[in-house]
Scaffold this motif. Structure first.
Motif, PDB file in Angstrom:
ATOM      1  N   GLN A   1       0.824  -1.300  -0.070  1.00 10.79           N
ATOM      2  CA  GLN A   1       0.186  -0.009  -0.004  1.00 10.79           C
ATOM      3  C   GLN A   1       0.959   1.218   0.208  1.00 10.79           C
ATOM      4  OE1 GLN A   1      -3.226  -0.168  -0.028  1.00 10.79           O
ATOM      5  NE2 GLN A   1      -3.668   2.214  -0.124  1.00 10.79           N
TER       6      GLN A   1
ATOM      7  N   ILE B   1       1.910   2.593  -3.333  1.00  5.30           N
ATOM      8  CA  ILE B   1       0.986   3.221  -4.043  1.00  5.30           C
ATOM      9  C   ILE B   1       0.864   4.687  -3.658  1.00  5.30           C
ATOM     10  CG2 ILE B   1      -1.518   3.479  -4.836  1.00  5.30           C
ATOM     11  CD1 ILE B   1      -1.595   0.435  -4.129  1.00  5.30           C
ATOM     12  N   ASP B   2       0.899   4.829  -2.283  1.00  2.12           N
ATOM     13  CA  ASP B   2       0.899   6.233  -1.820  1.00  2.12           C
ATOM     14  C   ASP B   2       2.249   7.002  -2.087  1.00  2.12           C
ATOM     15  OD1 ASP B   2      -0.449   7.915   0.351  1.00  2.12           O
ATOM     16  OD2 ASP B   2       1.535   8.071   1.131  1.00  2.12           O
TER      17      ASP B   2
ATOM     18  N   CYS C   1       1.941   8.252  -5.876  1.00  2.81           N
ATOM     19  CA  CYS C   1       1.135   9.103  -6.015  1.00  2.81           C
ATOM     20  C   CYS C   1       1.928  10.682  -5.492  1.00  2.81           C
ATOM     21  CB  CYS C   1      -0.124   8.967  -5.133  1.00  2.81           C
ATOM     22  SG  CYS C   1      -1.064   7.714  -6.180  1.00  2.81           S
TER      23      CYS C   1
ATOM     24  N   ALA D   1      -6.620   1.111  -3.594  1.00  7.89           N
ATOM     25  CA  ALA D   1      -6.001   2.145  -4.224  1.00  7.89           C
ATOM     26  C   ALA D   1      -7.105   3.450  -4.202  1.00  7.89           C
ATOM     27  CB  ALA D   1      -5.630   1.711  -5.508  1.00  7.89           C
TER      28      ALA D   1
ATOM     29  N   THR E   1      -6.727   6.300  -1.870  1.00 11.44           N
ATOM     30  CA  THR E   1      -5.289   6.823  -2.244  1.00 11.44           C
ATOM     31  C   THR E   1      -5.162   7.702  -3.363  1.00 11.44           C
ATOM     32  OG1 THR E   1      -4.604   4.716  -1.086  1.00 11.44           O
ATOM     33  CG2 THR E   1      -2.636   6.387  -2.270  1.00 11.44           C
TER      34      THR E   1
ATOM     35  N   TYR F   1      -1.783   2.336 -14.039  1.00 10.42           N
ATOM     36  CA  TYR F   1      -2.013   1.318 -12.800  1.00 10.42           C
ATOM     37  C   TYR F   1      -2.414   0.045 -13.046  1.00 10.42           C
ATOM     38  CZ  TYR F   1      -3.112  -0.670  -8.234  1.00 10.42           C
ATOM     39  OH  TYR F   1      -2.965  -1.504  -7.215  1.00 10.42           O
TER      40      TYR F   1
ATOM     41  N   LEU G   1       2.747   1.491 -13.394  1.00 11.41           N
ATOM     42  CA  LEU G   1       2.952   0.834 -11.720  1.00 11.41           C
ATOM     43  C   LEU G   1       2.408  -0.549 -12.062  1.00 11.41           C
ATOM     44  CD1 LEU G   1       3.338   0.841  -8.884  1.00 11.41           C
ATOM     45  CD2 LEU G   1       1.350   2.250  -8.696  1.00 11.41           C
TER      46      LEU G   1
ATOM     47  N   ASP H   1       1.386  -3.762 -10.230  1.00 14.24           N
ATOM     48  CA  ASP H   1       1.025  -4.299  -9.079  1.00 14.24           C
ATOM     49  C   ASP H   1       1.101  -5.704  -9.064  1.00 14.24           C
ATOM     50  OD1 ASP H   1       0.207  -4.446  -6.167  1.00 14.24           O
ATOM     51  OD2 ASP H   1      -1.458  -3.004  -6.242  1.00 14.24           O
TER      52      ASP H   1
END
Lengths: 491, 491
Positions: free
Chosen positions: A124, A127-128, A131, A151, A154, A195, A228, A230
């Protein structure tokens, strides 16, 4: 001390609270207006309840990890490095930990340089931090439809505009992606990153085909966009051949021995070992990595040395059959989750009936089901929790606007015992029929035939409002290979 | 795989890197322009080196925690709750963990309701989440001068404008605070919160007097401002009487049994137990708490259950002498750090000489020293690391603009053995004399008399550029009681 029990004080408090709320509102940052609780938090809260069968959380089954091994590894850390385990570590992570990450990446067929890795507080946090590094208010992120429910808040908190691209059983529709990118270009808007969860997508349960992966990397390269990637579950594949990561495909294109310059890779120990460790990682191009590191310094200085030293000790542990213990553990998880996936698929056949359709994931933790279009799964969840003591993630949680996905739901099969999967799905099926019965009463339409199946609910037709492309296609005969093209151009 | 060793590829890479850097720059968010590495990161990196005596980091001495107890507690967690320790937990923290926090707060004389607490990934995350909740770009934060070096990059990342208020040995000058608030008001700018470390301030080493605490709460109340009270070391007091927290003073004013409505309290286990746990907490008014929780969901979902269950087990552990083990451990830290503080004070007398002045903290981890004004401690650090293998935090790191504090430095006495404190301070003293010698050569001014003391260096005079009020006053006779007024109005 108990304020709620003091009569007069309580009344005063209520008045004050209204006044204070207004006062605080004036102090809050603009980003808080976009901040909302995702379905995730309720799911987190449910982890401390025991009376509800929850198919909701993204929980792996941590009861599979032997308590004796936990104690043994912690004793080893204690004997060798208590002081270090209890101390701060470097922001980018401990060297011994990064070696474990390089090993996991190799098991995914992806070769990275340790200096390209940053250890994070769970996936997590990647992702933060991504951004934080890339997103100004109003910037565009391109994601899948549906996308990871965790997500959504966020992206909201960073005031991003998110374009969600439909999927089919081969993953993100690259034609649709290109059309969206063209439109954004014509509007003068340039997305900061794409993403994607290519393997056993959360929540969709589908896997991006090799051809699509290649095209996605090409598109990103042509348009100079970051991706990104994931990949929390890549090693949790139950059938079919593993596919290369976007990171490795890009590195191959670049031909510089392992370094991708447009893919930021997100990995985590949450699903292949344990979420309670709060350990994930990013692999990123160096200029981006530098910013992620600066962002992490401000966010939490470094990740836990206690849990990093535990992982390092674990990776040194030999298994019972010659392989490293962590390989054998993942193999055990594969066998267990494979069976549970099949248990859930059977239960869905039995209790959801023909009005519903669902994905058959080749791995990961989740199945995505789409119900009769008259059902709103947010309402259904309220009913199911109250009357049936069962929970799932309503589909709206996977869409930024909270409007689409209203007839869909995500169910976790990995973290729940077989019997609870069967019973949980049975209860949801019952709630669906209750809900259809209520709707029938309210609208005068015929309700589903109780008690066994909601046969009368119409199958969703392609292109209908409220149904994503993913929801549409899963009603068609399902394919297991995932790599074969469904449409001629859109490989 | 080693790209740096391939001649042609290396050249190609260099060219590409320049191109790519430009490309990435265009993708980065505006906030990254304000993001810079704090002194903290280098300090973090130093934790994995062993050849340097570092007085730099904010490190406690984790070697004081018995490895046997670490293993025992982990074995207890293993036997009772491995699956839970390895699983996700609630965003706000595990109930058993929050009970420990309420206990620590009680030991600080502050009574809080468990529902007002959120567990965070270290105290640093509280600063990040408070900024996330309250700060839009350009918003004002009021902090102390100097302020916690680790907060500087966080404030920068949120594009805050920070007004730093001078301190004296009784803490923040409330007169100066009011003057600043008046000026901000006249400029139409309203600060979002006042950030303060009332006990054994980091890096200043001073403690806010009771009278100042009361006035600060009054001022905040009158002007409807929030206060972020950062209290990592409150229980690590080596002399003098404990003073009430701002949180408890405000709650007293409100008279509603424990709930402060303007103080956000930041606590952490990093200094009273271990930073490697990455566990801190906030106590906040409920509307703020709600936003902190939403922010945390997006940031890292929840803090580690592994480390939370460890703390919960630790708090149940009886000590050897009837007290809970955690009380006895803090008492041992107090004795140890008290002695080390005295060792550092002695070493400073011996090696820093009369051209320098420093604080005598009543607790905590840090001493703040101010040198001959001709010395720039950033340059000094480079020299000291290279020639003397010793490190400290240069004063500029504690100022947002990086211009003030140039002759000051922060030294940690808690995490370093006595012999290393003596040797480290001796080496810094040597580097100071080298630096003064160089300056003497360059400017033609007389250099300090080598070898023992830099006696010729002038004592800093009040109000001189480059010296904070704190730096000025510490040259005056030092007071130990901390509570007595220094100036008539500015209690």
């Amino acid at each position: 001390m108990d304020r709620s029990s003091t009569g007069a004080g309580g009344g005063r408090r209520t008045r004050q609270t209204a006044h204070e709320l207004a006062r605080y509102e004036a102090l809050f940052a603009a980003r808080t207006r976009g901040m909302k609780s995702s379905a995730m938090r309720e799911m987190m809260a449910l982890t401390e309840q025991t009376d509800v069968i929850s198919l909701a959380g993204g929980l792996p089954d941590t009861s599979t990890f032997a308590p004796e091994l936990y104690a043994k590894l912690m004793a080893k850390v204690a004997a060798e490095s208590t002081a270090r385990a209890l101390q701060y570590g470097p922001t980018e992570g401990m060297a011994s930990m990064i070696r474990c990450i390089v090993e996991v990446m190799e098991a995914e067929g992806t070769f990275v340089d340790p200096s390209e890795v940053i250890v994070t507080t769970g996936g997590q946090q990647v992702i933060d931090l991504v951004c934080k590094t890339l997103i100004d208010p109003g910037d565009v992120i391109v994601a899948e439809a549906p996308t990871y429910p965790g997500a959504v808040p966020t992206f909201s908190a960073y005031q991003a505009e998110v374009e969600q691209i439909e999927m089919d059983p081969n993953g993100m529709l690259i034609d649709a992606l290109e059309a969206t990118l063209d439109r954004l270009h014509s509007e003068g808007r340039r997305p900061k990153f794409i993403y994607t969860i290519p393997n056993f997508q959360n929540p969709g349960g589908v896997t991006m085909s090799l051809a699509r992966r290649r095209r996605l990397v090409e598109v990103a390269r042509e348009r100079e966009l970051l991706v990104l990637e994931d990949n929390p579950y890549g090693l949790l594949r139950y059938e079919g051949e593993p596919l290369p990561t976007l990171h490795s495909l890009d590195a191959e294109t670049v031909g510089r021995g392992g370094a991708s310059d447009l893919v930021i890779y997100l990995g985590t120990f949450s699903k292949i070992l344990a979420p309670g460790l709060r350990l994930g990682w990013a692999v990123a191009p160096r200029p981006v990595l530098e910013k992620l590191n600066l962002g992490k310094q401000g966010a939490d200085l470094c990740s836990s040395s206690v849990t990093q030293t535990f992982v390092a000790a674990y990776f040194e542990e030999p298994g019972a059959h010659g392989e490293p213990a962590w390989h054998e553990y993942i193999e055990r998880l594969r066998v267990l989750y494979h069976r549970r996936r099949d248990v859930m698929l059977e239960a869905l056949e039995e209790h959801f009936g023909e009005g519903a359709a669902w994905t058959k994931p080749q791995g990961g933790l989740f199945i995505w089901a789409t119900l009769d279009e008259r059902i709103d799964t947010t309402d259904l969840l309220a009913l199911a929790r109250k009357n049936e003591a069962v929970a799932f993630v309503p589909g709206r949680a996977a869409y930024m606007d909270g409007r689409r996905g209203s007839s869909s739901m995500r169910m976790n099969f990995a973290g729940v015992p077989d019997a609870d999967i069967r019973e949980g799905v049975r209860r949801i099926g019952k709630a669906i029929r209750e809900q259809l019965g209520l709707l029938g009463t309210l609208t005068g339409k015929p309700a589903g035939r109780a008690p066994a199946r909601a046969d009368s609910a119409p199958a969703p037709a392609a292109g209908e409002e409220g149904h994503s492309a993913l929801a549409d296609v899963v009603a068609l005969p399902r394919r297991d290979d995932g790599a074969a093209p469904r449409r001629r151009r859109d490989r």
